[in-house]
Design a protein around this motif. Structure first.
Motif, PDB file in Angstrom:
ATOM      1  N   GLY A 175     -15.111  15.614  27.780  1.00  0.00           N
ATOM      2  CA  GLY A 175     -13.959  16.281  27.193  1.00  0.00           C
ATOM      3  C   GLY A 175     -14.317  17.388  26.222  1.00  0.00           C
ATOM      4  N   GLU A 176     -15.501  17.357  25.661  1.00  0.00           N
ATOM      5  CA  GLU A 176     -15.958  18.405  24.750  1.00  0.00           C
ATOM      6  C   GLU A 176     -16.621  19.512  25.567  1.00  0.00           C
ATOM      7  N   LEU A 177     -16.111  20.742  25.445  1.00  0.00           N
ATOM      8  CA  LEU A 177     -16.665  21.863  26.197  1.00  0.00           C
ATOM      9  C   LEU A 177     -17.711  22.561  25.341  1.00  0.00           C
ATOM     10  N   TRP A 178     -18.891  22.738  25.905  1.00  0.00           N
ATOM     11  CA  TRP A 178     -20.043  23.055  25.070  1.00  0.00           C
ATOM     12  C   TRP A 178     -21.035  23.901  25.877  1.00  0.00           C
ATOM     13  N   ILE A 179     -21.214  25.153  25.490  1.00  0.00           N
ATOM     14  CA  ILE A 179     -22.290  25.960  26.065  1.00  0.00           C
ATOM     15  C   ILE A 179     -23.552  25.614  25.297  1.00  0.00           C
ATOM     16  N   ARG A 180     -24.426  24.845  25.947  1.00  0.00           N
ATOM     17  CA  ARG A 180     -25.635  24.384  25.265  1.00  0.00           C
ATOM     18  C   ARG A 180     -26.707  25.449  25.207  1.00  0.00           C
ATOM     19  N   TRP A 226     -31.946  24.200  18.183  1.00  0.00           N
ATOM     20  CA  TRP A 226     -31.276  24.635  16.947  1.00  0.00           C
ATOM     21  C   TRP A 226     -30.489  23.528  16.256  1.00  0.00           C
ATOM     22  N   SER A 227     -30.369  22.365  16.856  1.00  0.00           N
ATOM     23  CA  SER A 227     -29.630  21.273  16.223  1.00  0.00           C
ATOM     24  C   SER A 227     -30.509  20.566  15.195  1.00  0.00           C
ATOM     25  N   ASP A 228     -29.868  20.018  14.170  1.00  0.00           N
ATOM     26  CA  ASP A 228     -30.562  19.144  13.231  1.00  0.00           C
ATOM     27  C   ASP A 228     -29.706  17.899  13.013  1.00  0.00           C
ATOM     28  N   LYS A 229     -30.041  17.096  12.025  1.00  0.00           N
ATOM     29  CA  LYS A 229     -29.328  15.832  11.824  1.00  0.00           C
ATOM     30  C   LYS A 229     -27.870  16.039  11.435  1.00  0.00           C
ATOM     31  N   LEU A 230     -27.553  17.201  10.892  1.00  0.00           N
ATOM     32  CA  LEU A 230     -26.207  17.461  10.413  1.00  0.00           C
ATOM     33  C   LEU A 230     -25.394  18.342  11.354  1.00  0.00           C
ATOM     34  N   THR A 231     -26.057  19.108  12.206  1.00  0.00           N
ATOM     35  CA  THR A 231     -25.371  20.119  13.007  1.00  0.00           C
ATOM     36  C   THR A 231     -25.717  19.966  14.483  1.00  0.00           C
ATOM     37  N   SER A 232     -24.679  19.885  15.315  1.00  0.00           N
ATOM     38  CA  SER A 232     -24.850  19.938  16.763  1.00  0.00           C
ATOM     39  C   SER A 232     -24.691  21.397  17.179  1.00  0.00           C
ATOM     40  N   GLY A 236     -10.955  31.469  20.684  1.00  0.00           N
ATOM     41  CA  GLY A 236     -12.207  32.115  20.301  1.00  0.00           C
ATOM     42  C   GLY A 236     -13.396  31.235  20.604  1.00  0.00           C
ATOM     43  N   MET A 237     -14.547  31.624  20.052  1.00  0.00           N
ATOM     44  CA  MET A 237     -15.792  30.899  20.282  1.00  0.00           C
ATOM     45  C   MET A 237     -16.477  30.672  18.937  1.00  0.00           C
ATOM     46  N   GLN A 238     -17.080  29.516  18.778  1.00  0.00           N
ATOM     47  CA  GLN A 238     -17.853  29.225  17.580  1.00  0.00           C
ATOM     48  C   GLN A 238     -19.294  28.931  17.959  1.00  0.00           C
ATOM     49  N   LEU A 239     -20.205  29.694  17.376  1.00  0.00           N
ATOM     50  CA  LEU A 239     -21.638  29.479  17.559  1.00  0.00           C
ATOM     51  C   LEU A 239     -22.189  28.836  16.293  1.00  0.00           C
ATOM     52  N   ALA A 240     -22.758  27.641  16.434  1.00  0.00           N
ATOM     53  CA  ALA A 240     -23.278  26.904  15.285  1.00  0.00           C
ATOM     54  C   ALA A 240     -24.753  26.609  15.466  1.00  0.00           C
ATOM     55  N   TRP A 241     -25.456  26.496  14.344  1.00  0.00           N
ATOM     56  CA  TRP A 241     -26.866  26.133  14.377  1.00  0.00           C
ATOM     57  C   TRP A 241     -27.236  25.360  13.130  1.00  0.00           C
ATOM     58  N   GLY A 242     -28.294  24.598  13.220  1.00  0.00           N
ATOM     59  CA  GLY A 242     -28.804  23.852  12.082  1.00  0.00           C
ATOM     60  C   GLY A 242     -29.968  24.565  11.439  1.00  0.00           C
ATOM     61  N   ASP A 243     -30.591  23.903  10.488  1.00  0.00           N
ATOM     62  CA  ASP A 243     -31.735  24.453   9.767  1.00  0.00           C
ATOM     63  C   ASP A 243     -33.004  24.009  10.500  1.00  0.00           C
ATOM     64  N   THR A 244     -33.465  24.847  11.427  1.00  0.00           N
ATOM     65  CA  THR A 244     -34.612  24.490  12.257  1.00  0.00           C
ATOM     66  C   THR A 244     -35.616  25.632  12.312  1.00  0.00           C
ATOM     67  N   PRO A 245     -36.891  25.340  12.507  1.00  0.00           N
ATOM     68  CA  PRO A 245     -37.908  26.396  12.537  1.00  0.00           C
ATOM     69  C   PRO A 245     -37.847  27.286  13.765  1.00  0.00           C
ATOM     70  N   GLU A 246     -37.154  26.839  14.832  1.00  0.00           N
ATOM     71  CA  GLU A 246     -37.090  27.640  16.061  1.00  0.00           C
ATOM     72  C   GLU A 246     -35.981  28.687  16.041  1.00  0.00           C
ATOM     73  N   LEU A 247     -35.215  28.762  14.964  1.00  0.00           N
ATOM     74  CA  LEU A 247     -34.100  29.688  14.904  1.00  0.00           C
ATOM     75  C   LEU A 247     -34.599  31.135  14.837  1.00  0.00           C
ATOM     76  N   PRO A 248     -34.085  32.020  15.708  1.00  0.00           N
ATOM     77  CA  PRO A 248     -34.474  33.432  15.611  1.00  0.00           C
ATOM     78  C   PRO A 248     -33.741  34.095  14.452  1.00  0.00           C
ATOM     79  N   GLN A 249     -34.184  35.283  14.085  1.00  0.00           N
ATOM     80  CA  GLN A 249     -33.406  36.090  13.157  1.00  0.00           C
ATOM     81  C   GLN A 249     -32.159  36.585  13.878  1.00  0.00           C
ATOM     82  N   MET A 250     -31.022  36.588  13.180  1.00  0.00           N
ATOM     83  CA  MET A 250     -29.766  37.040  13.774  1.00  0.00           C
ATOM     84  C   MET A 250     -29.052  37.975  12.811  1.00  0.00           C
TER      85      MET A 250
END
Length: 528
Positions: free
Chosen positions: A351-356, A392-398, A461-475
């Motif tokens: 039921g949750e729509l999610w572009i992984r 990009w996910s961490d314990k707090l953010t999917s 609309g669309m929401q792009l979320a990320w956690g605090d991870t070392p693999e995150l690119p600069q945006m």
């Protein structure tokens, strides 16, 4: 195009090691049994010899004596002690075969050393069999070596490992999820965009990854767990040793409707031993023979698939992998689409729509080992992330990109999926139609350079979320684009819309955070 024109293809690839230092095991028995099994069912297969098996008459005499004309004999490129020493390279391994990346694989050697290793291997193969091999596989192979094997020895096909994060120290992440691609001259893992920039050898992805569960499989001390068609695996989330999972995997891979063609690799390396693989492998081969008789799929050698691919496609074709059923009956659906410019994964998570996942492909992005040498047991191949839920996910953010609807107060509310279907009838494209609660529909069309979203209501609309991870690119956000930099390489995606402007707002800081893209009209397109 449909499956009648572009068939579902299967390669049975069994690669053969000549030594297993971790525990005593009969390495010849699996090859004998595998050969007897495929020939019992009249199936072709590819037998890829590691150098220590190539120079062992027990293996080569068996293949010469027992293999029928439908069997292909090729090469598995991992470096072992006798190969290194014959090429004049001091052996640095712990054992005669050492699986660590900087010992066993081409990336652990200089470009000049890679050519010497290839020359010894190819010439010794020819001395034994009377011809050069047409297929050369490896868990991963650098672009310099692959280009050398193509240019000098005219190989027609190669294969490499599935996407995985850190398994056995090998990371291959963000690539062509299944089927095959032409790699860049600068990056053996990166699909090329042009004929001029590609190595003209299709690389087929091995092992058969679960399209729902492998992507975010749990991480442990040895990297990601393995949920693949390999018959030795049978975990809670699936694997090739579970008959129910195998039947489901074949159903989702070998559909009547395909963007280009369906593909899977069946087989197992002999170092697992026959007892561990026999039950799963026998069941898989029997199922293959049955589906071949029904006309569902074609079984051919790796070289035959390579020749077919090169005759059909001057550049990498678009492909898909669509799983609209969940073998675990937990309400998950996964849609993969990939072409020579990008890949996308959409998940209906009950039921949750999610572009992984969205990764861009750029033939100019040079691999780490093009001219450099891997110095330790951990190797890393990647492409360019735009959305990467797994990393990009961490314990707090999917992490991920999620469609939302806005209520009367302007608050973003996640959409809820009721049904999802796909349409692959337009050549090279994939259309996804999603029916949501409240008689709303969202359509997504994946084409060569764009991902187009179309809704039948306004205020979404669309929401792009990320956690605090070392693999995150600069945006960096712009009015109609998002700019990225990853591993020092810049790239961007553009945002197009049918009513100016959509609202783009930063939802977080430099670490964990997100971006909100609010569509003013009914359409929003991500252009790559």
């Amino acid at each position: 195009m449909n499956a009648a024109v572009y068939p579902n293809n299967v390669n049975i690839i069994n690669f053969i090691r000549g030594v297993e230092p971790r525990e005593p095991i009969n390495l010849l028995e699996p090859v004998q049994e595998q050969l007897a099994l495929v020939q019992k069912h009249g199936l072709p297969a590819s037998w890829l010899l590691q150098y220590d098996a190539l120079i062992n008459p027990a293996f080569t005499d068996l293949l010469k004596r027992e293999a029928d004309a439908a069997q292909e004999i090729g090469v598995w490129f991992e470096v072992v002690q006798p190969l290194a020493e014959k090429a004049g390279i001091p052996w640095r391994g712990r054992y005669a075969w050492d699986w660590h990346a900087h010992i066993a694989f081409s990336v652990g050697y200089t470009p000049e050393e890679r050519e010497r290793l290839a020359d010894v291997l190819m010439e010794d193969f020819r001395a034994i069999f009377g011809y050069y091999p047409r297929s050369v596989g490896s868990w991963f192979m650098d672009a310099h070596l692959l280009g050398y094997l193509s240019d000098r020895y005219r190989i027609v096909a190669s294969c490499n490992c599935k996407d995985q994060w850190g398994t056995d120290g090998y990371t291959l992440w963000g690539g062509y999820y299944n089927q095959a691609y032409y790699p860049s001259r600068l990056n053996g893992f990166m699909p090329a965009q042009t004929e001029e920039g590609q190595i003209p050898v299709p690389v087929f992805r091995m092992l058969g990854s679960d399209p729902i569960y492998q992507y975010d499989a749990q991480l442990g001390g040895n990297g990601q767990s393995v949920i693949t068609l390999e018959p030795v695996y049978s975990g809670d989330e699936g694997g090739g040793g579970i008959p129910e999972w195998v039947r489901w995997f074949f159903d989702v891979n070998f559909r009547k409707e395909q963007v280009s063609f369906g593909y899977a690799q069946v087989g197992q390396e002999n170092s697992f031993g026959w007892d561990l693989m026999k039950d799963g492998l026998i069941q898989q081969v029997e199922l293959l023979a049955s589906k071949r008789a029904e006309g569902v799929l074609k079984v051919e050698t790796l070289a035959e698939s390579g020749e077919w691919f090169r005759a059909q496609y001057p550049v990498t074709p678009a492909s898909s992998l669509v799983a609209l059923t969940d073998w675990r009956h937990e309400g998950r659906q996964s849609v993969w689409y990939y072409n020579r410019f990008y890949r996308l994964n959409l998940l209906n998570n009950d039921g949750e729509l999610w572009i992984r996942d969205i990764h861009l492909f750029d033939e100019r992005y040079e691999e780490r080992y093009m001219n450099a040498v891997c110095l330790d047991k951990n190797s890393h191949y990647d492409t360019l992330p735009v959305v990467d839920s797994a990393r990009w996910s961490d314990k707090l953010t999917s992490a991920g990109l999620r469609p939302v609807s806005y209520d009367a107060a302007g608050k973003a509310v996640p959409v809820v999926v009721q049904a999802m279907e796909t349409d692959e009838s337009v050549s090279g494209e994939l259309a996804i139609r999603i029916r949501l609660e409240g008689e709303r529909t969202l359509q997504i069309r994946c084409s060569e350079r764009s991902i187009a979203f179309s809704a039948n209501w306004t205020g979404w609309g669309m929401q792009l979320a990320w956690g605090d991870t070392p693999e995150l690119p600069q945006m960096e956000l712009e009015a109609n684009a998002i700019r990225y930099a990853f591993n020092g390489y810049p790239y961007k995606v553009e945002l197009e819309h049918n009513h100016p402007p959509e609202v783009i707002s930063d939802l977080g800081g430099k670490a964990a955070g997100g971006v909100e893209i609010r569509a003013v009209g009914s359409e929003l397109t991500i252009v790559v």
